[in-house]
Design an enzyme around this catalytic site. Structure first.
Site, mmCIF file in Angstrom:
data_model
loop_
_atom_site.group_PDB
_atom_site.id
_atom_site.type_symbol
_atom_site.label_atom_id
_atom_site.label_comp_id
_atom_site.label_asym_id
_atom_site.label_seq_id
_atom_site.Cartn_x
_atom_site.Cartn_y
_atom_site.Cartn_z
ATOM 1 N N LYS A 186 0.949 -1.132 -0.031
ATOM 2 C CA LYS A 186 0.096 0.051 0.077
ATOM 3 C C LYS A 186 0.984 1.391 0.142
ATOM 4 O O LYS A 186 1.320 1.506 1.231
ATOM 5 C CB LYS A 186 -0.904 0.043 1.336
ATOM 6 C CG LYS A 186 -2.281 0.759 1.209
ATOM 7 C CD LYS A 186 -2.101 2.079 1.030
ATOM 8 C CE LYS A 186 -1.844 2.850 2.025
ATOM 9 N NZ LYS A 186 -1.699 4.411 1.860
ATOM 10 N N VAL A 242 1.493 6.327 13.710
ATOM 11 C CA VAL A 242 0.931 5.416 12.858
ATOM 12 C C VAL A 242 1.518 4.072 13.504
ATOM 13 O O VAL A 242 1.027 2.781 13.451
ATOM 14 C CB VAL A 242 0.799 5.641 11.501
ATOM 15 C CG1 VAL A 242 0.221 4.253 10.841
ATOM 16 C CG2 VAL A 242 0.060 6.792 11.099
ATOM 17 N N GLY A 243 3.123 3.866 13.420
ATOM 18 C CA GLY A 243 3.696 2.562 13.754
ATOM 19 C C GLY A 243 3.033 2.301 15.111
ATOM 20 O O GLY A 243 3.111 0.956 15.318
ATOM 21 N N GLU A 260 9.903 1.026 10.590
ATOM 22 C CA GLU A 260 10.967 2.127 10.321
ATOM 23 C C GLU A 260 10.208 3.392 10.508
ATOM 24 O O GLU A 260 9.278 3.676 9.750
ATOM 25 C CB GLU A 260 11.240 2.135 8.897
ATOM 26 C CG GLU A 260 12.113 0.852 8.757
ATOM 27 C CD GLU A 260 13.555 0.777 8.929
ATOM 28 O OE1 GLU A 260 13.973 1.761 9.549
ATOM 29 O OE2 GLU A 260 14.152 -0.320 8.627
ATOM 30 N N CYS A 294 13.582 10.678 6.857
ATOM 31 C CA CYS A 294 13.401 10.433 8.277
ATOM 32 C C CYS A 294 14.603 10.481 9.060
ATOM 33 O O CYS A 294 14.686 10.864 10.333
ATOM 34 C CB CYS A 294 12.920 8.823 8.345
ATOM 35 S SG CYS A 294 13.997 7.797 7.052
ATOM 36 N N GLU A 391 9.637 15.555 15.698
ATOM 37 C CA GLU A 391 10.143 15.568 14.077
ATOM 38 C C GLU A 391 9.299 16.865 13.479
ATOM 39 O O GLU A 391 8.107 16.619 13.475
ATOM 40 C CB GLU A 391 10.029 14.205 13.737
ATOM 41 C CG GLU A 391 10.121 14.116 12.341
ATOM 42 C CD GLU A 391 9.820 12.543 11.711
ATOM 43 O OE1 GLU A 391 8.899 12.199 12.022
ATOM 44 O OE2 GLU A 391 10.803 11.919 11.268
HETATM 45 P P1 NAD Z 1 2.394 8.328 7.843
HETATM 46 O O1 NAD Z 1 2.654 7.399 9.003
HETATM 47 O O2 NAD Z 1 0.929 9.291 7.993
HETATM 48 O O3 NAD Z 1 1.933 7.376 6.566
HETATM 49 C C1 NAD Z 1 2.867 6.324 6.156
HETATM 50 C C2 NAD Z 1 1.915 5.240 5.545
HETATM 51 O O4 NAD Z 1 1.057 4.552 6.633
HETATM 52 C C3 NAD Z 1 0.915 6.050 4.214
HETATM 53 O O5 NAD Z 1 1.141 4.909 3.386
HETATM 54 C C4 NAD Z 1 -0.286 6.039 5.040
HETATM 55 O O6 NAD Z 1 -1.499 6.103 4.034
HETATM 56 C C5 NAD Z 1 -0.337 4.757 5.962
HETATM 57 N N1 NAD Z 1 -1.185 4.888 7.139
HETATM 58 C C6 NAD Z 1 -1.815 6.034 7.774
HETATM 59 N N2 NAD Z 1 -2.453 5.664 8.646
HETATM 60 C C7 NAD Z 1 -2.462 4.354 8.665
HETATM 61 C C8 NAD Z 1 -3.118 3.449 9.824
HETATM 62 N N3 NAD Z 1 -3.830 3.580 10.765
HETATM 63 N N4 NAD Z 1 -2.784 2.153 9.341
HETATM 64 C C9 NAD Z 1 -1.716 1.783 8.671
HETATM 65 N N5 NAD Z 1 -1.500 2.600 7.741
HETATM 66 C C10 NAD Z 1 -1.790 3.878 7.730
HETATM 67 O O7 NAD Z 1 3.611 9.038 7.678
HETATM 68 P P2 NAD Z 1 3.812 9.902 6.268
HETATM 69 O O8 NAD Z 1 3.292 11.174 6.853
HETATM 70 O O9 NAD Z 1 3.486 9.384 5.241
HETATM 71 O O10 NAD Z 1 5.355 9.886 6.238
HETATM 72 C C11 NAD Z 1 6.222 10.503 7.426
HETATM 73 C C12 NAD Z 1 6.803 10.084 8.409
HETATM 74 O O11 NAD Z 1 7.315 8.796 7.897
HETATM 75 C C13 NAD Z 1 7.910 10.725 9.140
HETATM 76 O O12 NAD Z 1 7.587 10.551 10.590
HETATM 77 C C14 NAD Z 1 9.085 9.714 8.787
HETATM 78 O O13 NAD Z 1 10.133 9.922 9.700
HETATM 79 C C15 NAD Z 1 8.667 8.593 8.702
HETATM 80 N N6 NAD Z 1 9.750 7.934 7.840
HETATM 81 C C16 NAD Z 1 10.693 6.760 8.263
HETATM 82 C C17 NAD Z 1 11.473 6.336 7.523
HETATM 83 C C18 NAD Z 1 12.392 5.254 8.122
HETATM 84 O O14 NAD Z 1 12.845 4.528 7.515
HETATM 85 N N7 NAD Z 1 12.532 5.098 9.527
HETATM 86 C C19 NAD Z 1 11.616 6.644 6.079
HETATM 87 C C20 NAD Z 1 10.571 7.436 5.529
HETATM 88 C C21 NAD Z 1 9.602 8.267 6.500
#
Ligand code: NAD
Ligand code: MN
Length: 482
Positions: A186, A242-243, A260, A294, A391
């Site tokens: 996804k 979300v993690g 991650e 990130c 962040e």
């Molecule tokens: P996000 O957590 O909002 O979204 C990430 C993904 O999760 C998207 O595909 C989104 O549709 C999906 N998602 C949203 N809510 C969900 C739920 N309840 N259940 C399952 N999936 C869901 O993050 P973002 O705004 O897209 O990305 C930015 C964040 O990602 C930052 O915090 C950044 O640090 C982190 N990031 C981390 C890494 C790493 O390798 N550690 C890499 C890139 C980004």
């Protein structure tokens, strides 16, 4: 349109190479299927707010069908195939990606807002290399883990963020397939187009139906994937908030999980560092990809004796940075990925001022349409300030000073995150000393944001768990019999 101390003529990358459909369906079981809800949503170009295409909005029924297709492909084809044969498919995918690299780079820039220079020179080559690298492991799993009888997990659900769309897809799909798993991915809702192009590449490579399934949608589509009962593994890259939800949803199930998550990484400049190189390194660490990284070096710690010199040089350098159309090859800082993200960044800049920090922004003009943010420095930042703790995920750098190494280790580690760090010094012993003491998954020395498929990446603390890349990245998709 820009900005800096001098003006360069625009050098625009052509978009003619990109073949976009007006509407995209879901890629399930090797076919393009309409979403059960009948709903589609627009994906935008953040550089000018134009609509690029309409994308299917997948729901629980769609996700369940995709997992069924992946399970069938796993049972009937992929788990029975030799590693050498799986490797051939991965090599084929890597080669087609390479052939299409220019189209993929332009598309990544159109959909996400990152400068073409980065998508062309960093995102797409690294994504191809990831497939080449893991293709090479597919028939050598027993040698990678001697005596441990590695076997695939089964079907993996994978969820990716918007900051490195195709690269994050490669980090997830390449090792999963090399290890013999099938996947449902996804992509992020604002940047799904390169994942859909990737589905076309899988078709072209004649990858058996159902080995890769792409289900587009918003956060609830991701939640539906996590809720599916027939997955063996969830791999998520995204925000810590979300993690944590996903972590909770997986408790009490047999799903394996890697997360991650976010970061607030420290970049540390010691007084013996080569200052001009360090200044370029600091700029790259935080302003690369509009700070949508990130592991961005978003907290700078400068040793007190050189602080005023470093800050002065940073300000001078920022004055010559090009902020503007991401398709212009001169552009250093492109468009922020979405309106929502721009609002978040602006909220934090206002908060920094409220918290009493001193702000510096260059005197550049921003394009009148699209989502843009000036590169921003904050000095006089308290360790407890929210701009130094949380962040921001944008081009905003907080600068603090320190006197001793003990002090900087304490300050750098005083964060809920632990993804990466940078150390700048000519003293090798200090590099080794600091990299032992910093609680971060990666510590770069005299460089920053260097990636390679052979080297593992991942965090400590609230930055998540599990590693992607290298041999470590294989073990996240394997089970061991001994
Ligand atoms: P996000 O957590 O909002 O979204 C990430 C993904 O999760 C998207 O595909 C989104 O549709 C999906 N998602 C949203 N809510 C969900 C739920 N309840 N259940 C399952 N999936 C869901 O993050 P973002 O705004 O897209 O990305 C930015 C964040 O990602 C930052 O915090 C950044 O640090 C982190 N990031 C981390 C890494 C790493 O390798 N550690 C890499 C890139 C980004
Ligand atoms: Mn978009």
């Amino acid at each position: 349109m820009s900005t800096a101390n001098w003006d360069l003529d625009p050098s625009m990358e052509s978009t003619a190479i990109v073949q976009l459909q007006p509407k995209y369906d879901l890629f399930i079981g090797g076919c393009w299927q309409k979403p059960k809800s009948g709903k589609y949503f627009a994906t935008y170009n953040p550089a000018d707010e134009s609509v690029l295409s309409e994308i299917a909005y997948g729901n629980q029924d769609d996700v369940n069908l995709a997992v069924e297709a992946a399970r069938k492909a796993y049972n009937e084809v992929w788990s029975k195939m030799s590693g050498a044969e799986r490797g051939k498919y991965l090599f084929r995918i890597a080669r087609i990606m390479q052939e299409k690299s220019r189209e993929l780079a332009v598309l990544e820039t159109l959909d996400g807002g990152k400068p073409i220079r980065e998508s062309r020179d960093i995102d797409i080559p690294l994504a191809c290399n990831h497939f080449f690298y893991y293709a090479g492991w597919a028939d050598k799993l027993a040698e990678a883990f001697p005596g441990q009888k590695p076997t695939a997990l089964g079907v993996a659900g994978q969820i990716t963020p918007w900051n490195f769309p195709l690269l994050m897809l490669a980090w997830k799909i390449a090792p999963a397939l090399a290890c013999g798993n099938t996947v449902v991915l996804k992509p992020a809702e604002t940047t799904s187009l390169t994942a859909l192009k990737f589905a076309e590449i899988c078709e072209q490579a004649q990858l058996p139906a159902g080995v890769v399934n792409i289900v587009t949608g918003h956060g609830d589509t991701g939640a539906a994937l996590v809720a599916n009962q027939d997955l063996d593994k969830i791999a998520f890259t995204g925000s810590t908030a979300v993690g944590k939800l996903i972590h909770k949803a997986c408790i009490g199930t047999s799903k394996k999980l890697t997360l991650e998550l976010g970061g607030k990484s420290a970049n540390i400049i010691l007084e013996d560092a080569p200052i001009d190189q360090a200044v370029e390194g600091i700029i790259n660490a935080i302003f690369f990809n509009q700070g949508h990284v990130c592991c961005a070096g978003s907290r700078l710690f400068v040793q007190e004796s050189i602080a005023s010199k470093v800050i002065e040089k940073l300000k001078f350098r920022l004055q010559s940075i090009y902020v503007g159309n991401p398709l212009d090859k001169n552009t250093d800082i492109g468009a922020v990925n979405s309106k929502k993200q721009l609002e978040t960044i602006e909220k934090y800049i206002a908060l920094g001022l409220e918290e009493g920090a001193e702000i510096f922004q260059p005197t550049c003009n921003l394009p009148s349409k699209g989502y843009y943010c000036k590169p921003t420095l904050f000095t006089d930042v308290a360790q407890s300030a929210r701009i130094a703790q949380e962040e921001i995920f944008g081009p905003v750098l907080t600068i603090q000073t320190f006197r001793t190494l003990e002090e900087v280790v304490q300050k750098a580690n005083n964060s809920p995150y632990g993804l990466a760090a940078g150390v700048w010094t000519v003293n090798g012993a200090r590099i080794f000393g600091l990299s032992q003491q910093l609680k971060a998954g990666v510590v770069w020395a005299n460089t920053y944001n260097k990636f390679d498929p052979t080297s593992p990446f991942g965090g400590y603390k609230e930055s998540g768990f599990g590693r992607e890349g290298g041999r470590h990245g294989l073990s996240a998709y394997l089970q061991f019999k001994n």
